[in-house]
Design a protein around this motif. Structure first.
Motif, PDB file in Angstrom:
ATOM      1  N   GLU A 185      23.890 -41.018  96.054  1.00 30.41           N
ATOM      2  CA  GLU A 185      23.092 -39.888  95.563  1.00 30.41           C
ATOM      3  C   GLU A 185      23.788 -38.554  95.814  1.00 30.41           C
ATOM      4  O   GLU A 185      23.165 -37.496  95.705  1.00 30.41           O
ATOM      5  CB  GLU A 185      21.723 -39.890  96.252  1.00 30.41           C
ATOM      6  N   SER A 186      25.074 -38.600  96.147  1.00 32.97           N
ATOM      7  CA  SER A 186      25.813 -37.378  96.478  1.00 32.97           C
ATOM      8  C   SER A 186      26.766 -37.009  95.350  1.00 32.97           C
ATOM      9  O   SER A 186      27.532 -37.855  94.878  1.00 32.97           O
ATOM     10  CB  SER A 186      26.611 -37.566  97.774  1.00 32.97           C
ATOM     11  N   THR A 187      26.718 -35.744  94.933  1.00 37.98           N
ATOM     12  CA  THR A 187      27.588 -35.282  93.850  1.00 37.98           C
ATOM     13  C   THR A 187      28.306 -34.001  94.273  1.00 37.98           C
ATOM     14  O   THR A 187      27.830 -33.249  95.120  1.00 37.98           O
ATOM     15  CB  THR A 187      26.783 -34.990  92.570  1.00 37.98           C
ATOM     16  N   THR A 188      29.458 -33.772  93.643  1.00 37.91           N
ATOM     17  CA  THR A 188      30.256 -32.594  93.955  1.00 37.91           C
ATOM     18  C   THR A 188      29.461 -31.321  93.681  1.00 37.91           C
ATOM     19  O   THR A 188      28.802 -31.185  92.652  1.00 37.91           O
ATOM     20  CB  THR A 188      31.533 -32.578  93.096  1.00 37.91           C
ATOM     21  N   HIS A 189      29.513 -30.411  94.632  1.00 39.71           N
ATOM     22  CA  HIS A 189      28.785 -29.145  94.511  1.00 39.71           C
ATOM     23  C   HIS A 189      29.407 -28.284  93.412  1.00 39.71           C
ATOM     24  O   HIS A 189      30.618 -28.320  93.179  1.00 39.71           O
ATOM     25  CB  HIS A 189      28.838 -28.401  95.854  1.00 39.71           C
ATOM     26  N   THR A 190      28.575 -27.522  92.746  1.00 40.13           N
ATOM     27  CA  THR A 190      29.059 -26.569  91.735  1.00 40.13           C
ATOM     28  C   THR A 190      30.119 -25.653  92.355  1.00 40.13           C
ATOM     29  O   THR A 190      29.973 -25.183  93.482  1.00 40.13           O
ATOM     30  CB  THR A 190      27.889 -25.710  91.212  1.00 40.13           C
ATOM     31  N   GLY A 191      31.192 -25.428  91.603  1.00 41.23           N
ATOM     32  CA  GLY A 191      32.250 -24.545  92.084  1.00 41.23           C
ATOM     33  C   GLY A 191      33.386 -25.260  92.780  1.00 41.23           C
ATOM     34  O   GLY A 191      34.325 -24.621  93.262  1.00 41.23           O
ATOM     35  N   ILE A 192      33.322 -26.597  92.825  1.00 37.28           N
ATOM     36  CA  ILE A 192      34.393 -27.383  93.447  1.00 37.28           C
ATOM     37  C   ILE A 192      34.956 -28.344  92.407  1.00 37.28           C
ATOM     38  O   ILE A 192      34.205 -29.046  91.718  1.00 37.28           O
ATOM     39  CB  ILE A 192      33.873 -28.166  94.670  1.00 37.28           C
ATOM     40  N   GLN A 193      36.272 -28.369  92.282  1.00 33.37           N
ATOM     41  CA  GLN A 193      36.909 -29.240  91.298  1.00 33.37           C
ATOM     42  C   GLN A 193      36.960 -30.681  91.813  1.00 33.37           C
ATOM     43  O   GLN A 193      37.053 -30.925  93.009  1.00 33.37           O
ATOM     44  CB  GLN A 193      38.310 -28.733  90.990  1.00 33.37           C
ATOM     45  N   TYR A 194      36.899 -31.606  90.878  1.00 35.69           N
ATOM     46  CA  TYR A 194      36.921 -33.025  91.246  1.00 35.69           C
ATOM     47  C   TYR A 194      37.732 -33.809  90.220  1.00 35.69           C
ATOM     48  O   TYR A 194      38.021 -33.313  89.116  1.00 35.69           O
ATOM     49  CB  TYR A 194      35.493 -33.575  91.319  1.00 35.69           C
ATOM     50  N   SER A 195      38.081 -35.020  90.576  1.00 41.85           N
ATOM     51  CA  SER A 195      38.822 -35.905  89.677  1.00 41.85           C
ATOM     52  C   SER A 195      37.938 -37.079  89.264  1.00 41.85           C
ATOM     53  O   SER A 195      37.126 -37.556  90.064  1.00 41.85           O
ATOM     54  CB  SER A 195      40.087 -36.432  90.365  1.00 41.85           C
ATOM     55  N   TRP A 196      38.122 -37.551  88.037  1.00 43.59           N
ATOM     56  CA  TRP A 196      37.453 -38.727  87.498  1.00 43.59           C
ATOM     57  C   TRP A 196      35.965 -38.476  87.239  1.00 43.59           C
ATOM     58  O   TRP A 196      35.558 -38.305  86.126  1.00 43.59           O
ATOM     59  CB  TRP A 196      37.669 -39.952  88.388  1.00 43.59           C
ATOM     60  N   LYS A 197      35.149 -38.463  88.299  1.00 47.17           N
ATOM     61  CA  LYS A 197      33.715 -38.235  88.140  1.00 47.17           C
ATOM     62  C   LYS A 197      33.206 -37.408  89.312  1.00 47.17           C
ATOM     63  O   LYS A 197      33.810 -37.411  90.384  1.00 47.17           O
ATOM     64  CB  LYS A 197      32.945 -39.561  88.043  1.00 47.17           C
ATOM     65  N   MET A 198      32.092 -36.720  89.123  1.00 48.56           N
ATOM     66  CA  MET A 198      31.634 -35.770  90.133  1.00 48.56           C
ATOM     67  C   MET A 198      30.896 -36.431  91.306  1.00 48.56           C
ATOM     68  O   MET A 198      30.603 -35.778  92.300  1.00 48.56           O
ATOM     69  CB  MET A 198      30.752 -34.713  89.490  1.00 48.56           C
ATOM     70  N   GLN A 199      30.592 -37.725  91.207  1.00 43.36           N
ATOM     71  CA  GLN A 199      29.920 -38.391  92.313  1.00 43.36           C
ATOM     72  C   GLN A 199      30.855 -38.467  93.526  1.00 43.36           C
ATOM     73  O   GLN A 199      32.047 -38.763  93.392  1.00 43.36           O
ATOM     74  CB  GLN A 199      29.468 -39.796  91.914  1.00 43.36           C
ATOM     75  N   ALA A 200      30.305 -38.230  94.709  1.00 44.19           N
ATOM     76  CA  ALA A 200      31.107 -38.137  95.926  1.00 44.19           C
ATOM     77  C   ALA A 200      31.933 -39.382  96.237  1.00 44.19           C
ATOM     78  O   ALA A 200      33.034 -39.258  96.786  1.00 44.19           O
ATOM     79  CB  ALA A 200      30.195 -37.796  97.113  1.00 44.19           C
ATOM     80  N   PRO A 201      31.462 -40.605  95.933  1.00 45.18           N
ATOM     81  CA  PRO A 201      32.297 -41.774  96.242  1.00 45.18           C
ATOM     82  C   PRO A 201      33.681 -41.726  95.602  1.00 45.18           C
ATOM     83  O   PRO A 201      34.619 -42.376  96.104  1.00 45.18           O
ATOM     84  CB  PRO A 201      31.472 -42.946  95.686  1.00 45.18           C
ATOM     85  N   PHE A 202      33.841 -40.952  94.523  1.00 45.22           N
ATOM     86  CA  PHE A 202      35.154 -40.890  93.873  1.00 45.22           C
ATOM     87  C   PHE A 202      36.171 -40.122  94.707  1.00 45.22           C
ATOM     88  O   PHE A 202      37.379 -40.275  94.492  1.00 45.22           O
ATOM     89  CB  PHE A 202      35.027 -40.318  92.461  1.00 45.22           C
ATOM     90  N   PHE A 203      35.711 -39.308  95.670  1.00 42.04           N
ATOM     91  CA  PHE A 203      36.647 -38.699  96.613  1.00 42.04           C
ATOM     92  C   PHE A 203      37.244 -39.783  97.513  1.00 42.04           C
ATOM     93  O   PHE A 203      38.431 -39.758  97.816  1.00 42.04           O
ATOM     94  CB  PHE A 203      35.940 -37.630  97.450  1.00 42.04           C
ATOM     95  N   ALA A 204      36.403 -40.732  97.929  1.00 41.76           N
ATOM     96  CA  ALA A 204      36.900 -41.838  98.760  1.00 41.76           C
ATOM     97  C   ALA A 204      37.874 -42.707  97.966  1.00 41.76           C
ATOM     98  O   ALA A 204      38.887 -43.182  98.504  1.00 41.76           O
ATOM     99  CB  ALA A 204      35.729 -42.673  99.269  1.00 41.76           C
ATOM    100  N   LEU A 205      37.602 -42.914  96.672  1.00 42.63           N
ATOM    101  CA  LEU A 205      38.476 -43.744  95.847  1.00 42.63           C
ATOM    102  C   LEU A 205      39.826 -43.069  95.627  1.00 42.63           C
ATOM    103  O   LEU A 205      40.876 -43.703  95.763  1.00 42.63           O
ATOM    104  CB  LEU A 205      37.800 -44.034  94.507  1.00 42.63           C
ATOM    105  N   MET A 206      39.813 -41.786  95.293  1.00 47.88           N
ATOM    106  CA  MET A 206      41.075 -41.067  95.115  1.00 47.88           C
ATOM    107  C   MET A 206      41.861 -41.022  96.420  1.00 47.88           C
ATOM    108  O   MET A 206      43.095 -41.116  96.427  1.00 47.88           O
ATOM    109  CB  MET A 206      40.822 -39.653  94.587  1.00 47.88           C
ATOM    110  N   ASN A 207      41.147 -40.904  97.517  1.00 49.72           N
ATOM    111  CA  ASN A 207      41.813 -40.893  98.817  1.00 49.72           C
ATOM    112  C   ASN A 207      42.600 -42.184  99.035  1.00 49.72           C
ATOM    113  O   ASN A 207      43.724 -42.174  99.539  1.00 49.72           O
ATOM    114  CB  ASN A 207      40.783 -40.717  99.935  1.00 49.72           C
ATOM    115  N   GLU A 208      42.005 -43.322  98.643  1.00 49.41           N
ATOM    116  CA  GLU A 208      42.693 -44.614  98.767  1.00 49.41           C
ATOM    117  C   GLU A 208      43.889 -44.678  97.824  1.00 49.41           C
ATOM    118  O   GLU A 208      44.952 -45.171  98.186  1.00 49.41           O
ATOM    119  CB  GLU A 208      41.725 -45.763  98.468  1.00 49.41           C
TER     120      GLU A 208
END
Length: 627
Positions: free
Chosen positions: A231-254
């Motif tokens: 249920e966590s999504t990237t906050h407005t004003g922050i760039q992200y890759s792939w999709k804005m859901q927070a789990p994608f930060f963990a995936l890109m990190n891997e």
């Protein structure tokens, strides 16, 4: 002497390392690559040492992040990109950042340099952090000790009112002084981590603001959380890759943990997308996914290619068979087949621990039962019960569901119980038959010594065995080929009155299967008894993939992987067969791709990995190769 702009740009275009880091360190909003490169070039013109090493990664992180303005949380002004680079470069040289910063890649650094706190606030953070949290494993959590959760300030002004912070810039120091609610707590925690070179960012949750930070510079941790990763999504004003859901930060990190493999997979993806012939696209993308399974963008490209371009069946089989082979091999490994499986019991409370261990289940009933659903057919080699306290059963039966019927397989007489008064283990032998469920019916219990009310107690049941796929009669869905095409459809029409005739002394039948199947045996229903001899081969991609079986058969016991069953008939003038059947389990293309997807995750129990797997599975399920 500062470099010229042309000279610097030419260097960037000719330095493969710098260019690859730039292009594989995450996306930029609105494709503002020109803005990103302009900032990078400007940094390098002023600091030629930024052409390599840590400063190159830092410069690229600044360029990508500041391609869109980074806005100060304190007063809404734009933070200066060049000054941000200069300060972090200086702080790195001074050694005031935590050690993990020096090992970050450029993508991770983006979530350090993109801090909404001004540079002077970051200096304040390092000077005022509580000593117990001056640690890369703890720094983000300092917010819970330095920011008081306050719905109202000292003058009774609501946090929802513009006057809550008295019209002053909302700096980290001022948040520490006044307090705040979820947004202030999460933004303060992010800023404190970033001040020490640890990546962090606030994330939105329904009606709440949480934040994630890269604890010890290695693993993303969700903090100030109420709704979980999904249920966590990237906050407005922050760039992200792939999709804005927070789990994608963990995936890109891997994905970024092995930068060479991630970069190579991206090159292959670009080639497959824009530069190679359609017949090579699938193999190139599949190989890229094997090189870097965490590259999420590959799944969308693979889905598109499989849907829009027909892929030869032989290519699919030869490319994907290794996944089926590994899955079948893993299935046959002896293990605790009860672990984390569904448990029901006459006393349902806490029954789940029976399959998982770590606590205990207890029943105050004088007769009780426990049932474990193994989730599929299993061969059972051994069963072990870890009783709780002294509440063990002195008279019980064990039933196994085999072929949809419960049969008694063991009793208390079969148990070898450990000579221990408290918490003894009991060992029982296995039994024959593929078992789907195991049920224990217990009598003659012993009251526990602590509460004096529980007759039966179990800490864990361990069932050692091997799993089997659900074996079915496989209907041949594709056209059967044979040395005599006339009447060949009779071999798979399910009609006992029709048959196929092989009119040559050496005849053959080729049976294509649905993608790839793990077969147990083949049946041949002869029209008038066995004629001649047969050789059965399992084929994958047009080549023999298992040991051949020769002889005179009505049933051929032959386990193996097959995309095609090829039967050679010899030593008779003719052959008449009513039906040829196969028993086993077939893996569709989607099944195999899901197996491939799961291999990209080390721990499928992590909540963010569960979310990511579900997302990738949805992409796979939408692949339609019939178009």
């Amino acid at each position: 002497m500062p470099l010229g702009q042309y000279e610097t740009t030419e260097w960037l275009l000719n330095d493969s390392e710098a260019l690859e880091i730039l292009l594989t360190s995450g996306d930029v909003d609105d494709d503002k690559w020109k803005e990103a490169i302009d900032i990078l070039v400007k940094i390098i013109r002023q600091d030629p040492s930024a052409k390599s090493g840590l400063k190159l990664k830092l410069a690229i992180a600044i360029g990508l992040t500041f391609s869109t303005d980074v806005i100060s949380m304190a007063d809404g002004s734009s933070i200066d990109a060049i000054k941000r680079y200069q300060n972090y470069a200086a702080w790195a040289d001074e050694g005031v950042l935590f050690e993990p910063f020096y090992s970050l890649n450029a993508w991770q650094m983006r979530y350090v340099v993109g801090s909404w706190a001004k540079d002077e606030e970051l200096v304040w953070a390092r000077a005022n952090v509580l000593d117990d949290f001056r640690d890369p494993n703890k720094i983000g959590s300092v917010t819970h000790s330095m920011v008081e959760y306050n719905l109202y300030n000292d003058d009774g002004i609501s946090v929802q009112d513009a006057g809550y912070y008295y019209g002053k810039p909302v700096t980290l120091e001022w948040i520490h002084t006044i307090g705040g609610v979820c947004g202030a707590i999460s933004k303060f925690g992010s800023g404190m981590a970033q001040a020490f070179g640890i990546p962090a960012l606030p994330v939105g949750q329904p009606g709440h603001c949480a934040f994630i930070w890269l604890r010890n510079g290695t693993e993303w941790h969700l903090d100030n959380d109420i709704s979980g990763w999904g249920e966590s999504t990237t906050h407005t004003g922050i760039q992200y890759s792939w999709k804005m859901q927070a789990p994608f930060f963990a995936l890109m990190n891997e994905a970024q943990k092995n930068p060479e493999m991630y970069r190579l997979s991206e090159k292959m993806r670009c080639l497959a997308t824009s530069f190679v012939e359609p017949k090579y696209k699938f193999r190139l993308l599949e190989r890229a996914g094997s090189i870097c399974p965490q590259n999420y963008a590959l799944w969308h490209e693979l889905s598109k290619v499989l849907t829009e371009y027909p892929v030869d069946r032989i290519v699919l089989q030869t490319t994907l068979v290794s996944y089926v082979q590994e899955e079948e091999k893993a299935r046959k490994v002896r293990k605790n087949v009860a672990f984390k499986k569904m448990v029901t019991a006459s006393t349902p409370q806490n029954a789940i621990v029976i399959a998982e261990g770590g606590s205990e289940w207890a029943s105050a009933e004088q007769e009780a039962w426990v049932q474990i659903d193994l989730g599929g057919p299993c061969s059972i080699n051994e069963l072990n019960i870890h009783w709780w306290g002294t509440s063990y059963s002195n008279d019980y039966d064990v039933y196994a569901e085999i072929d949809s019927v419960f049969v008694k397989v063991l009793s208390r007489d079969n148990e070898v119980r450990e000579d221990s008064y408290y918490n003894p283990w009991g060992e029982l032998p296995g039994w024959d038959g593929k078992t789907n469920k195991v049920r224990f019916e217990m009598r003659q219990g012993n009251l526990d010594p602590w509460y004096g009310k529980y007759y039966f107690g179990i800490r864990q049941i361990v069932i050692m065995g091997t799993e089997h796929a659900v074996s079915d009669f496989i209907t041949f869905s594709l056209p059967i080929q044979s040395s005599n095409v006339e009447g060949v459809s009779a071999l798979a029409d399910g009609n006992p009155d029709t048959y196929w005739s092989g009119l040559k002394k050496k005849s053959w039948v080729s049976i294509p299967l649905d993608m790839l199947c793990a077969l147990d045996y083949i049946t041949l229903d002869w029209h008038k008894g066995i004629q001649g001899k047969q050789k059965v081969n399992y084929m994958v991609g047009g080549k023999v993939y298992s040991e051949s079986k020769r002889g005179k058969f009505t049933a051929v016991s032959l386990e193996g992987i097959a995309g095609n069953v090829y039967i050679t008939l010899v030593k008779s003038k003719k052959y008449e067969i009513n039906e040829i059947g196969a028993h086993g389990y077939c893996y569709s293309l989607n099944d195999i791709l899901k197996i491939k997807a799961k291999k990209g995750f080390k721990d499928l129990t992590l909540s963010y990995n569960e979310y990511l797997i579900e997302d990738i599975f949805l992409i796979i399920e939408n692949i339609d190769v019939t178009k």
